[in-house]
Design a protein around this motif. Structure first.
Motif, short mmCIF file in Angstrom:
data_model
loop_
_atom_site.label_atom_id
_atom_site.label_comp_id
_atom_site.label_asym_id
_atom_site.label_seq_id
_atom_site.Cartn_x
_atom_site.Cartn_y
_atom_site.Cartn_z
N VAL A 102 -28.42 55.32 25.72
CA VAL A 102 -28.46 54.21 24.76
C VAL A 102 -28.75 52.90 25.49
O VAL A 102 -28.35 52.71 26.64
CB VAL A 102 -27.14 54.12 23.96
N ALA A 103 -29.46 52.01 24.81
CA ALA A 103 -29.92 50.77 25.43
C ALA A 103 -28.79 49.92 26.01
O ALA A 103 -28.93 49.39 27.12
CB ALA A 103 -30.74 49.96 24.43
N PRO A 104 -27.63 49.77 25.32
CA PRO A 104 -26.56 48.94 25.89
C PRO A 104 -26.05 49.48 27.23
O PRO A 104 -25.77 48.70 28.15
CB PRO A 104 -25.46 48.98 24.82
N LEU A 105 -25.94 50.80 27.33
CA LEU A 105 -25.48 51.38 28.60
C LEU A 105 -26.57 51.29 29.66
O LEU A 105 -26.30 50.97 30.83
CB LEU A 105 -25.07 52.83 28.39
N LEU A 106 -27.80 51.53 29.24
CA LEU A 106 -28.92 51.48 30.19
C LEU A 106 -29.06 50.09 30.80
O LEU A 106 -29.43 49.96 31.98
CB LEU A 106 -30.21 51.88 29.48
#
Length: 449
Positions: free
Chosen positions: A140-144
């Motif tokens: 997911v973008a927030p974790l990435l």
């Protein structure tokens, strides 16, 4: 343990022992610099099987004296993840730090990734994820955005050879006590056939050593390696990077008129078990997009190829695929239809409210005729050459626009020359590489080439 598989026994004990990943962890790399300062960022190690992801994760944690907690995305749930984070918080209050290693992180669902996200951001845990899949699509973008992605490469033949020779020499963990030698041809064959996978290479070496010992020989031969490898298939994912990268190489080779390269990449896909109808569909697209009007027979041939593959199945279906690939590679190329559609779509979107000219409307009733529907329309078949030269077919604001710009190769050159002579139009030649950006939205099928 002495009875552990050779690949497990020979795991590197320090980052200096890791081979083939200098760009990721060697001098000058981001990780090497940060480890030297006693720091370790959260990272995702992205690479194919057997390239050292798990080993490097353990060694990174050891280098900063952090607790190492391995989790599997396949078997670990949210409850276990919360427990690990709770333990890490207690350790952090005492001055310690925890590295949470999540193998196959691409299998973590969004809820699991959301659980770890705030604790990575706050520094409660340092996350090291391992994946064979492109993190851009699987994380997911927030974790990435809170981790560094480190790309690991498949080991080259020189690195595999070094690992094999190290295992043969090592008397403590490897096969050194057996005093085995190995044919040069056997070493080369193993290094090449391992397909960049250290684990596969060492597993095959261990089996080959048993085969040599079983016949009372102290020499490992190429036949032992072949028997140990059996019919080992290369790593290939039918929905990930290898899938998309290989089909992209295949399409670009044919577009570039290289039948040999096209056949090579086709062979790679067929051998790996790629869906043959997927390959056939790509050939149909290429026939229309890249060969186009330069050879109008290319599209029906590609469609016939897809039908033949569906009718025959595999392995015989590979034959029409090869025939079609060669034909399309040899054919003259034109993307004039593809580019023309892009230009037309741009105007169509910008002028969607423009009315259809009255002369092009069908006067289906008397009332419509009284309102001028069809007035002034010239029936093409009543005109010289069956062309109503000079009649406008576009909305008034677009009269004179030319979307089609002809290619100069093959059948298209002849067709366009006849049309221009009949209509009295000046030549408008398709510029090399010309394409409106909007076309990527029209034919995008998931980045398949």
């Amino acid at each position: 343990m002495p009875d552990a598989p050779l690949a497990a026994r020979m795991r590197p004990r320090s980052l200096e022992e890791v081979v083939g990943q200098d760009a990721a962890i060697g001098p000058g790399s981001m990780l090497h610099a940060m480890i030297g300062r006693g720091r370790l960022p959260s990272v995702i190690l992205w690479g194919p099987p057997g390239c050292g992801k798990t080993t490097i994760a353990r060694l990174l944690a050891s280098s900063v004296e952090a607790a190492f907690v391995p989790l599997s995305a396949v078997t670990s749930g949210v409850a276990e993840l919360r427990g690990v984070i709770s333990d890490a918080a207690r350790l952090r209050r005492g001055g310690g730090r925890t590295v949470v290693f999540i193998d196959e992180i691409h299998r973590f669902n969004r809820a699991q990734q959301d659980v770890v996200l705030p604790h990575v951001e706050e520094g409660t845990v340092t996350l090291i994820g391992a994946t064979t899949e492109n993190p851009s699509f699987e994380v997911v973008a927030p974790l990435l955005s809170r981790v560094r992605v480190v790309r690991l490469q498949p080991l080259d033949e020189r690195a595999i050879r070094e690992l094999v020779e190290r295992a043969l020499r090592d008397e403590e963990r490897g096969l050194g006590r057996l005093q085995l030698t190995m044919d040069e041809g056997a070493v080369t064959w193993l290094a090449r056939s391992a397909n960049g996978d250290a684990r596969a290479a060492l597993t095959a070496l261990e089996i080959a050593a048993d085969l040599a010992a079983g016949r009372g020989s102290g020499r490992i031969e190429r036949g032992d390696i072949s028997a140990a490898l059996q019919d080992r298939r290369p790593y290939y994912d039918r929905a990930g990077d290898m899938h998309f990268d290989t089909i992209s190489a295949f399409i670009k080779s044919i577009r570039g008129s290289d039948p040999d390269a096209g056949l090579y990449w086709l062979g790679r896909m067929v051998d790996a078990g790629e869906d043959p109808l997927f390959i056939a569909r790509r050939l149909v697209i290429l026939a229309a997009e890249d060969v186009g009007l330069a050879d109008p027979q290319a599209l029906p041939l590609a469609v016939a190829c897809a039908q033949a593959v569906q009718f025959l199945g595999m392995p015989e279906g590979a034959i029409p695929l090869a025939e079609c690939a060669i034909y399309l590679a040899l054919a003259p190329k034109s993307n004039s239809a593809y580019a023309a559609l892009g230009r037309a779509l741009e105007d169509a979107r910008a002028t969607a409210a423009e009315p259809v000219p009255l002369n092009l409307r069908n006067a289906a009733t008397g009332l419509m005729a009284r309102f001028g529907y069809g007035a002034g329309y010239r029936y093409a078949h009543d005109e010289p050459g069956h062309v109503a030269s000079g009649q406008a077919y576009l909305p008034e604001s677009l009269v004179g626009r030319e979307y089609y710009r002809e290619g100069l190769l093959g059948a298209e050159a002849r067709l366009a020359a006849r049309w221009r002579a009949a209509t009295g139009r000046e030549r408008a030649i398709q510029a090399p590489g010309e394409l409106d950006e909007e076309m990527t939205e029209v034919v995008d099928d998931g980045g398949e080439g």
